[in-house]
Structure formats: C-alpha cells, structure tokens
Design a protein around this motif. Structure first.
Motif: not given
Length: 348
Positions: A161-181
């Motif tokens: 959350t927000p869902i956009s973290l799945n494809w567009s993380p804020p600068p300096g942060e890692h990509l977030c995804s259910a298949v990455h955790s």
C-alpha cells in the motif's frame, strides 16, 4: 547456494510458452468435442467443468501473451549496457513493464484455480449421488478452494500500500510486491499446495470403495500423478525464490514464469486425462486390461434361445461384456454374472 536463471534466448522462451499452451489445448479440444457428441449425457456440473477448463486455458494465454510482449520489448535492448537496464529494459520503461507484469500475476492464479474448480465440478458430476457425507465433503472443498482463491487475489492486490508500489516505488525505496516478499510467497505456496491436496483427496475413499480393475486404478493413479506435478512446480518456484530472497527478482524472472506455466499446463492436463482415456478407448487404441472380447452366438442345441460364448481375444482375468450382461471370471476359468457397474463411475 547461488541460483542462476534459466539460460535460453528470449525467442526460445516465447516459443516454449506457446508450445506448452498448444500442448494443453489438444486435450481440451478432444474433451469439448466428446462432450458435443454426447450432449444428451452432459450434466450441468460437467458443462461447468468444461467452462472452467476453457477459462484456465484462456487465462494462461493472457499470461503468455504478456510474457511474449515483455520478451519482445527486452529483445530491443539486448545490446544496451546492462547498468542502464532494469528488468531488461531502460529504467524509464521499467515502470510500465512492471505494471503489466503485476496484472499478469492475477491471470496465473485465475488459471490455476479454474483448473481446481474444474476438478471439483467433475467430482460433483460423478460423486454427487454417493450420499450426504460425500456431498458435505465436496461443499467443504468448494468453500475452501474459493477462500484460497480470494486470499491470493487479495495478496497480489493489497500486499503493498499504496498499490503503485508494485511498479513505481518512491526514489530510494525498494520495489514492493507480493511475489517479492517471502512471507507472502510462503503463504501463497502452501495454501496452493494444501488446496491441491484437499482436491486430490476427495475421490480416494469413494473410488477405493468401488470395484475398479487394475487398469482403472492405474489410470486413477496417473491422474493423481499429473495433479501432483503442479504441486512440484509450486515447490520449485518457492525454492527458487527462497534461494534469491535477498536479491532482485529480475535475476530469476524466466524461472518463475516457466514454472508458473508448467503448473498451469499440468493442471489442465490432469483435468482432461479422463476424457483422453475415453477418447483412446473409443478409437480402439487400447483395450481395458483384464478384459476379454467375446461374441454371443446362437447355439446349435435344441433350444434356439441358448447362447454359446465364442472367445475372440483373451487377456488377463477381469470383467467382460457379453450381450447385455457383465461377467466375472471365476477361479476355475468359468464366468459368473454380476450386475452392470454404476454408469456414473468414470473410466480412468
């Protein structure tokens, strides 16, 4: 232990994806054509099963269409410096590629759970008259399967959350995804496997109580074996992710895609195997093991209604059909009549 991705040219992955889906399409066409020829024998449950099989294949096609688009896009940048690429494309394009990849995850699980639903509908079409206990077991399995499907949909959609973290993380942060955790992947993998085990366990008690010959038991075992291939594929995907849990998933993206497709195709094949066996029998490709093909002829005795049994082809002992009666071979080599088997017991 260090794991490296499957080494295959990008056109090879495209060809592999579509080849596997063509392999899965063949038994589906055979299944649907056989249903069309025996339309009067179809039930609502069997028609629903066919619909779920087709949905599983179509969802798989959406998945590999997205994979084909991604691989074609990556091929444009094969000569680009690796440090300028992210997930195989220039970083400005990676957001769009990751967004489409996130959408494709839904179709993986829609396809897998459609195959599971087809299994349940198939079981209902043949076991619904077996008694209250069986019906309760089928209903419980349906509820559990629906719950695990919704769990996967929510994991993919709302793990970040927000869902956009799945494809567009804020600068300096890692990509977030259910298949990455790994936490999400662990929940997903073992609920997937548990659902398969629940579905595969449904017919065991009912079928073991039925009188199946050796070939039918072997065929049933083969159906379960094909169903277990999807369990193995899920485990392989989990192990691959576990081995690289501290590195970007871009390093094994092809491995994940290939094993997801293997899981989908094996599930579809497992659902269609009973229809394939019936198709082969009708084409005379294989006679049931333990059967003897016999011809009834009028005897030459005084009573013209007497019948003499002429042996045409002999194999091992088992059940045989003569005229409108079923016979079992006794210990002395003779035949003893018995009632015709229930018509809703499938041939495997």
């Amino acid at each position: 232990m260090v794991y490296s991705d499957i080494h295959l040219p990008l056109p090879g992955f495209i060809a592999l994806d579509w080849s596997l889906m063509v392999v899965a399409l063949i038994p589906i066409l055979i299944r649907v054509s056989m249903r069309a020829r025996n339309r009067g024998l179809s039930t609502l449950a069997s028609n629903i099963a066919d619909g779920f099989v087709v949905l599983a294949w179509l969802s798989g096609c959406v998945l590999i269409s997205i994979n084909t688009w991604k691989n074609n896009l990556r091929m444009k940048y094969l000569s680009a410096p690796p440090e300028t690429l992210y997930y195989g494309v220039p970083e400005p394009l990676s957001g769009h590629l990751l967004y489409v990849s996130w959408i494709s995850l839904f179709f993986i699980y829609i396809s897998l759970w459609s195959a599971k639903a087809a299994f349940l509908a198939f079981y209902y079409s043949i076991f619904s008259s077996q008694g209250t206990r069986t019906q309760i077991g089928l209903a419980a399995a349906c509820i559990f399967t629906a719950a695990t499907f919704l769990l996967h949909m929510f994991l993919i959609a709302f793990w970040c959350t927000p869902i956009s973290l799945n494809w567009s993380p804020p600068p300096g942060e890692h990509l977030c995804s259910a298949v990455h955790s790994m936490s999400s992947v662990t929940v997903s993998t073992f609920t997937n496997i548990t659902t398969d085990l629940v579905i595969l366990s449904i017919p065991i008690s009912t079928l073991l109580a039925s009188k199946l010959n050796r070939t039918q038991r072997a065929g049933l075992a083969f159906v379960f074996l094909m169903g277990s291939v999807s369990i193995l594929a899920a485990l392989v995907r989990f192990i691959c992710l576990k081995l690289v849990q501290s590195t970007p998933r871009a390093s094994i993206t092809h491995t994940i895609d290939v094993w997801a497709l293997v899981e989908i195709v094996s599930s579809i094949l497992a659902v269609c195997l009973p229809s394939l066996r019936t198709f082969m029998r009708r084409r005379g490709l294989r006679r049931p093991d333990g059967a003897i093909r016999l011809v009834s002829q009028p005897s030459s005795g005084v009573n013209s209604m007497d019948k003499s049994i002429t042996r045409v082809d002999s194999e091992k002992s088992g059940s045989v059909r003569v005229a409108e009666a079923w016979y079992d071979r006794d210990e002395e080599g003779g035949f003893v009549t018995r009632p015709e088997p229930a018509k809703n017991v499938p041939y495997f």
